[in-house]
Write an enzyme that holds these catalytic residues in place. Structure first.
Site, short mmCIF file in Angstrom:
data_model
loop_
_atom_site.label_atom_id
_atom_site.label_comp_id
_atom_site.label_asym_id
_atom_site.label_seq_id
_atom_site.Cartn_x
_atom_site.Cartn_y
_atom_site.Cartn_z
N LYS A 28 122.17 105.28 -60.93
CA LYS A 28 122.79 104.50 -62.00
C LYS A 28 123.36 103.18 -61.46
O LYS A 28 123.56 103.03 -60.24
CB LYS A 28 123.88 105.34 -62.67
CG LYS A 28 123.33 106.53 -63.47
CD LYS A 28 124.47 107.34 -64.10
CE LYS A 28 123.96 108.46 -64.98
NZ LYS A 28 125.09 109.23 -65.60
N TYR B 144 118.67 108.05 -73.37
CA TYR B 144 119.78 108.82 -73.93
C TYR B 144 119.59 108.89 -75.44
O TYR B 144 120.12 108.06 -76.18
CB TYR B 144 121.12 108.20 -73.52
CG TYR B 144 121.51 108.51 -72.08
CD1 TYR B 144 121.51 109.82 -71.62
CD2 TYR B 144 121.89 107.49 -71.21
CE1 TYR B 144 121.87 110.11 -70.30
CE2 TYR B 144 122.24 107.78 -69.89
CZ TYR B 144 122.24 109.10 -69.45
OH TYR B 144 122.59 109.39 -68.15
N ARG C 220 119.16 119.30 -59.78
CA ARG C 220 120.44 119.43 -60.50
C ARG C 220 121.52 120.00 -59.55
O ARG C 220 122.67 119.59 -59.59
CB ARG C 220 120.31 120.34 -61.72
CG ARG C 220 119.53 119.76 -62.86
CD ARG C 220 120.22 118.61 -63.54
NE ARG C 220 121.31 119.00 -64.40
CZ ARG C 220 121.93 118.17 -65.24
NH1 ARG C 220 121.57 116.89 -65.32
NH2 ARG C 220 122.92 118.57 -65.98
N THR D 7 128.50 117.50 -64.10
CA THR D 7 128.62 116.19 -64.76
C THR D 7 129.91 115.44 -64.40
O THR D 7 129.89 114.24 -64.15
CB THR D 7 128.53 116.38 -66.30
OG1 THR D 7 127.35 117.12 -66.59
CG2 THR D 7 128.50 115.05 -67.01
N ARG E 26 127.43 113.96 -56.78
CA ARG E 26 128.56 113.56 -57.63
C ARG E 26 129.91 113.95 -57.03
O ARG E 26 130.89 113.23 -57.19
CB ARG E 26 128.38 114.19 -59.02
CG ARG E 26 127.26 113.52 -59.81
CD ARG E 26 126.92 114.30 -61.06
NE ARG E 26 126.03 113.54 -61.95
CZ ARG E 26 125.50 114.05 -63.06
NH1 ARG E 26 125.77 115.30 -63.40
NH2 ARG E 26 124.70 113.31 -63.81
N ASN F 139 129.03 108.70 -62.78
CA ASN F 139 128.76 109.86 -61.92
C ASN F 139 127.49 109.67 -61.06
O ASN F 139 126.77 110.62 -60.78
CB ASN F 139 128.72 111.15 -62.74
CG ASN F 139 127.70 111.10 -63.86
OD1 ASN F 139 126.93 110.15 -63.93
ND2 ASN F 139 127.68 112.10 -64.71
N HIS G 158 121.56 110.16 -62.62
CA HIS G 158 121.07 111.04 -63.69
C HIS G 158 120.00 111.93 -63.08
O HIS G 158 119.23 111.47 -62.23
CB HIS G 158 120.44 110.20 -64.81
CG HIS G 158 119.54 111.02 -65.69
ND1 HIS G 158 120.01 111.78 -66.73
CD2 HIS G 158 118.19 111.22 -65.64
CE1 HIS G 158 118.99 112.42 -67.29
NE2 HIS G 158 117.87 112.09 -66.65
N GLU H 66 111.08 112.38 -69.89
CA GLU H 66 111.71 111.29 -69.15
C GLU H 66 110.72 110.67 -68.15
O GLU H 66 110.69 109.44 -67.99
CB GLU H 66 112.96 111.80 -68.43
CG GLU H 66 114.09 112.15 -69.41
CD GLU H 66 115.27 112.87 -68.78
OE1 GLU H 66 115.27 113.07 -67.54
OE2 GLU H 66 116.20 113.23 -69.52
#
Ligand code: ADP
Ligand code: MG
Length: 162
Positions: free
Chosen positions: A10, A50, A90, A96, A107, A127, A130, A141
């Protein structure tokens, strides 16, 4: 099962010079980079990433913050391939909210802010990255961010071990 999944570094992580450190986490785990590029998207594109689904899960307010946040600067989009890549990426990403994300996750290690802080300051939770949350999201995606000829099929050292 071998899978592909999407990661976005990000804008604030790009601005903090964290690109290399983040990519290293995935490479160190043996995940293969099969696509990668830096892009500065506009809000129209951000809405496709999003989607309305975020409004349903997190509220319209959060989605609007996110749309602004994702266009603040360029992002690095990466497609990773590996065994159970969606779940594994993940796990390496962490949960999150950075405040409660475990140390050792991206994160948890590179951010610390809380939902409360983000809400009080009218911003998206910053964070770092993604990552796709399930098979369907990963498929959509990857198709949104990459053309077929931008994804590469090649062998790395890992392919000799798995
Ligand atoms: P994840 O990125 O872990 O999959 P979501 O898809 O639910 O989480 O949310 C997308 C993004 O929205 C998060 O990465 C975070 O940047 C932001 N976000 C989620 N919840 C909030 C919130 N309550 N306030 C501000 N930003 C939020
Ligand atoms: Mg998500």
């Amino acid at each position: 099962m071998k899978e592909k999944t999407l990661v976005l570094i990000k804008p604030e992580a790009v601005q903090r010079h964290l690109i290399g450190k983040i990519i290293s986490r995935f490479e160190d785990a043996g995940l293969k980079i099969v696509g990668m590029k830096m892009v500065w998207i506009d809000e129209e594109f951000a809405k496709k990433h999003y989607t309305e689904d975020i409004s349903k899960r997190r509220g319209e307010f959060v989605r609007n913050k996110l749309l602004k946040y994702l266009v603040e600067g360029p992002v690095v989009a990466i497609v990773l391939e590996g065994v159970d890549a969606i779940e594994n990426v993940r796990r390496i990403t962490g949960s999150t909210e950075p405040k409660t994300a475990q140390p050792g996750t991206i994160r948890g290690d590179f951010a610390h802010v809380s939902y409360k802080y983000a809400d009080d300051n009218n911003m998206a939770v910053k964070n770092i990255i993604h990552s796709s949350s399930n098979e369907e999201d990963a498929k959509n995606e990857i198709a949104l961010w990459f053309k077929k000829n931008e994804l590469h099929d090649y062998k790395t050292i890992q392919d000799y071990f798995f």
